[in-house]
Design an enzyme around this catalytic site. Structure first.
Site, PDB file in Angstrom:
ATOM      1  CG  HIS A 154      -2.046  -1.025   1.050  1.00 17.85           C
ATOM      2  ND1 HIS A 154      -3.329  -0.692   0.670  1.00 17.85           N
ATOM      3  CD2 HIS A 154      -2.033  -2.371   1.175  1.00 17.85           C
ATOM      4  CE1 HIS A 154      -4.059  -1.796   0.596  1.00 17.85           C
ATOM      5  NE2 HIS A 154      -3.300  -2.825   0.902  1.00 17.85           N
ATOM      6  CG  ASP A 363      -0.170   9.161   0.379  1.00 18.27           C
ATOM      7  OD1 ASP A 363      -0.178   7.988   0.796  1.00 18.27           O
ATOM      8  OD2 ASP A 363      -0.865  10.074   0.881  1.00 18.27           O
TER       9      ASP A 363
HETATM   10  P1  ADQ Z   1      -3.264   6.141   4.490  1.00 19.11           P
HETATM   11  O1  ADQ Z   1      -1.868   6.638   4.612  1.00 19.11           O
HETATM   12  O2  ADQ Z   1      -3.977   5.913   5.747  1.00 19.11           O
HETATM   13  O3  ADQ Z   1      -3.332   4.805   3.610  1.00 19.11           O
HETATM   14  P2  ADQ Z   1      -5.241   7.409   2.588  1.00 19.11           P
HETATM   15  O4  ADQ Z   1      -5.094   6.636   1.360  1.00 19.11           O
HETATM   16  O5  ADQ Z   1      -5.427   8.860   2.342  1.00 19.11           O
HETATM   17  O6  ADQ Z   1      -4.012   7.276   3.573  1.00 19.11           O
HETATM   18  O7  ADQ Z   1      -6.495   6.874   3.375  1.00 19.11           O
HETATM   19  C1  ADQ Z   1      -6.990   7.457   4.532  1.00 19.11           C
HETATM   20  C2  ADQ Z   1      -8.400   6.923   4.786  1.00 19.11           C
HETATM   21  O8  ADQ Z   1      -8.759   7.157   6.128  1.00 19.11           O
HETATM   22  C3  ADQ Z   1      -9.440   7.624   3.933  1.00 19.11           C
HETATM   23  O9  ADQ Z   1     -10.431   6.709   3.563  1.00 19.11           O
HETATM   24  C4  ADQ Z   1     -10.002   8.694   4.865  1.00 19.11           C
HETATM   25  O10 ADQ Z   1     -11.333   9.060   4.616  1.00 19.11           O
HETATM   26  C5  ADQ Z   1      -9.900   8.002   6.210  1.00 19.11           C
HETATM   27  N1  ADQ Z   1      -9.677   9.007   7.252  1.00 19.11           N
HETATM   28  C6  ADQ Z   1      -8.604   9.795   7.386  1.00 19.11           C
HETATM   29  N2  ADQ Z   1      -8.764  10.617   8.449  1.00 19.11           N
HETATM   30  C7  ADQ Z   1      -9.963  10.329   8.986  1.00 19.11           C
HETATM   31  C8  ADQ Z   1     -10.708  10.835  10.099  1.00 19.11           C
HETATM   32  N3  ADQ Z   1     -10.254  11.801  10.866  1.00 19.11           N
HETATM   33  N4  ADQ Z   1     -11.892  10.289  10.360  1.00 19.11           N
HETATM   34  C9  ADQ Z   1     -12.359   9.293   9.586  1.00 19.11           C
HETATM   35  N5  ADQ Z   1     -11.723   8.791   8.515  1.00 19.11           N
HETATM   36  C10 ADQ Z   1     -10.542   9.299   8.222  1.00 19.11           C
HETATM   37  C11 ADQ Z   1      -2.364   3.881   3.098  1.00 19.11           C
HETATM   38  C12 ADQ Z   1      -1.314   4.480   2.165  1.00 19.11           C
HETATM   39  C13 ADQ Z   1      -1.996   5.260   1.044  1.00 19.11           C
HETATM   40  C14 ADQ Z   1      -2.964   4.354   0.294  1.00 19.11           C
HETATM   41  C15 ADQ Z   1      -3.869   3.608   1.252  1.00 19.11           C
HETATM   42  C16 ADQ Z   1      -4.661   2.534   0.545  1.00 19.11           C
HETATM   43  O11 ADQ Z   1      -0.431   5.333   2.899  1.00 19.11           O
HETATM   44  O12 ADQ Z   1      -1.036   5.775   0.133  1.00 19.11           O
HETATM   45  O13 ADQ Z   1      -3.762   5.142  -0.558  1.00 19.11           O
HETATM   46  O14 ADQ Z   1      -3.152   2.969   2.298  1.00 19.11           O
HETATM   47  O15 ADQ Z   1      -3.810   1.697  -0.133  1.00 19.11           O
END
Ligand code: ADQ
Length: 502
Positions: A154, A363
């Site tokens: 990921h 990312d």
């Molecule tokens: P993350 O680094 O966690 O994921 P991201 O892909 O942006 O980053 O996903 C975050 C998720 O958490 C989103 O669905 C968002 O809505 C949710 N989220 C964030 N803050 C929140 C909050 N305060 N309350 C509720 N929900 C919240 C890792 C990798 C990424 C990759 C994903 C999936 O770092 O690059 O895109 O996995 O593979």
């Protein structure tokens, strides 16, 4: 239909507010496929893996184990989050390698393999997730598991020149060859891993595009950009947009435009640079003062790791500084909130925001960028300002793409976004939304699993000598089963990783 077995460090139980991308995506994936989801419970206990916790929700069995404090500190906080995470995010300077932590990492992966193996059925398709569990596929093979095994990373994957800085990198990354399919987010990540195998691990490229390592294991590396349940998220946002809470937010904003950032609090997300760019915006564009509000949601993560605590303090200071300097009695320039929100409410916030500010330094994908697009009102969509170094930028190319380290460029993009005409906003948004409707999380899941299922363990030539060609041991629980799956594995005989002390 063979059962899907998902393995990840953490398991996102239904009705839990997940603030991680993996949790969000896999949650969406398991809802249709069903199966078993195995991982760490998130809890500490006297002894690792002493008992199995089982829960069933709908079609999914959730099975978790606890970890001891020492295993947690070495495997999770130590090796995974202080060595692998920074390395994979191109931050070699932050890598802290300790032998004991790597041993702890291997030990917990062995424990996962020991615990999972008896739960497997011969036809199961195993899908391992992320950097916490890189050697798990090889360890399962070592226990005689012949099932199809897929691995999905990921995070981004840097170039081989950086990967080789990790001590014992060949042992660790080379063990991925035991999986039939290795998925990454982008073609750039795919090329980097292929390059690593070809030039650092002496693998060879086969005519069908697979690679073969020195032990004869054959595997495919391919990009599968992860996504969201676009239409569902769009519906949630529409509903949330009409909810009293979101109406209240609209009322409090009045004519002000809202800029939103939503991230786990992590140094890869470029938050200090983002705050700086916003401060510069208020500094140089006096007309925007009082006309714009920035809502940054950043729940704490990995609080046991010192770099994360430092970042937390840095951001508190920076937000305090911006508010101290520009706030008026009736206007707070930046609301910095360290909490999780129910996803539905979050979609309402995205919909209200005129600008989605997504500026990670690196990312893997970034699902927030995709969620922001999905949540917009087609008649009056907002503008996405997106880092070029998020995997999502390779698909969402009509966003305003920026280099997050160039804070001047981010400031300019914010200005452009805040003053963009409705016509241009629509023209930019429409193709991105259509793309996400087509390439959603189901597409991602299906294309990965279809490709994994197609990874034939034996070509015609291999069928004559399957043991030599495929490196597959007998299927778990089907020792007598004939066919390619019943061949013996070199990987199974040869310990791919040294035994780690327990
Ligand atoms: P993350 O680094 O966690 O994921 P991201 O892909 O942006 O980053 O996903 C975050 C998720 O958490 C989103 O669905 C968002 O809505 C949710 N989220 C964030 N803050 C929140 C909050 N305060 N309350 C509720 N929900 C919240 C890792 C990798 C990424 C990759 C994903 C999936 O770092 O690059 O895109 O996995 O593979």
């Amino acid at each position: 239909m063979p059962r899907l077995v998902i393995v990840s460090n953490r398991v996102a139980l239904p009705r839990q507010t997940s603030t991680g991308g993996l949790g969000s995506a896999m949650h969406a994936a398991t809802q249709t496929e069903g199966g078993l989801w195995f991982g760490w419970s998130g809890k500490l206990a006297e002894r690792s893996g002493a008992s199995l916790h089982r829960q069933r929700h709908g079609e999914v069995d959730y099975v978790t184990i606890d970890l001891s404090r020492a295993d947690h500190d070495q495997y999770y906080a130590g090796f995974a989050n202080r060595a692998l995470w920074p390395l994979l995010h191109y931050r070699a300077g932050l890598v802290e390698y300790r032998r004991a932590n790597m041993e702890g990492y291997l030990r917990v992966n062995e424990l996962f393999a020991d615990t999972l193996t008896p739960l497997l059925e011969p036809d199961d398709i195993i899908w391992i997730h992320d950097y916490h569990l890189i050697p798990l596929g090889a360890m399962l093979r070592g226990r005689g598991v012949a099932n199809r095994i897929g691995f999905f990373l990921h995070t981004p994957l840097p170039a081989a020149g950086l990967l080789i800085a990790l001590p014992r990198h060949q042992e660790l990354l080379g063990s991925l060859a035991s999986c039939d399919l290795i998925g990454l987010h982008t073609d750039r990540d795919q090329r980097a891993l292929e390059d690593y195998f070809l030039h650092e691990a002496q693998a060879t490229l086969l005519p069908d595009g697979r690679l073969q390592d020195r032990a004869g294991a054959r595997f495919r590396i391919q990009a599968f950009p992860i996504s969201i349940d676009t239409r569902k998220v769009a519906r949630q946002a529409e509903r949330a947009g009409r909810s009293p809470k979101i109406q209240q937010l609209r009322d409090s904003l009045g004519d002000r435009a809202m800029v939103i950032g939503v991230d786990r609090l992590d140094y890869s997300k470029g938050l200090p640079e983002r705050f700086k760019a916003y401060g510069q915006l208020l500094d140089r564009n006096t007309e925007l003062r009082g006309q714009v509000s920035f809502l940054q949601i950043a729940p704490h993560s990995r609080d046991t790791v010192p770099e994360y605590r430092q970042l937390r303090h840095q951001l508190e200071r920076s937000a305090g500084h911006i508010n101290g300097r520009y706030a008026e009695p009736d206007w707070t320039p930046i609301s910095y909130v360290n909490r999780s929100f129910p996803h539905q409410l979050l979609t309402g916030y995205y919909r209200v925001a005129r600008v989605g500010l997504v500026t990670p330094l690196r990312d893997g994908m970034n699902l927030v960028a995709k969620e922001y697009i999905a949540c917009q009102d087609a008649h009056d969509p907002g503008v996405l300002v997106l880092s070029r170094f998020a995997g999502a930028a390779r698909e969402l190319d009509s966003a305003l793409l920026v280099n997050p380290s160039d804070t001047e460029e981010v400031t300019e993009a914010l200005e452009t976004a805040l003053t963009m005409s409705l016509k241009e906003r629509r023209e930019r948004w429409q193709p991105m939304y259509e793309h996400l409707c087509r390439y959603d999380v189901s597409f991602w899941r299906n294309s990965f699993l279809d490709t994994l299922r197609q990874q034939s363990p034996a070509t015609d030539q291999e069928a004559a000598d399957p043991a030599a060609a495929t490196g597959r041991p007998a299927a778990v629980g089907s020792a007598a089963a004939p066919g390619p799956h019943s061949s013996h594995s070199r990987l199974a005989k040869r310990p791919v990783l040294p035994e780690s002390p327990r």
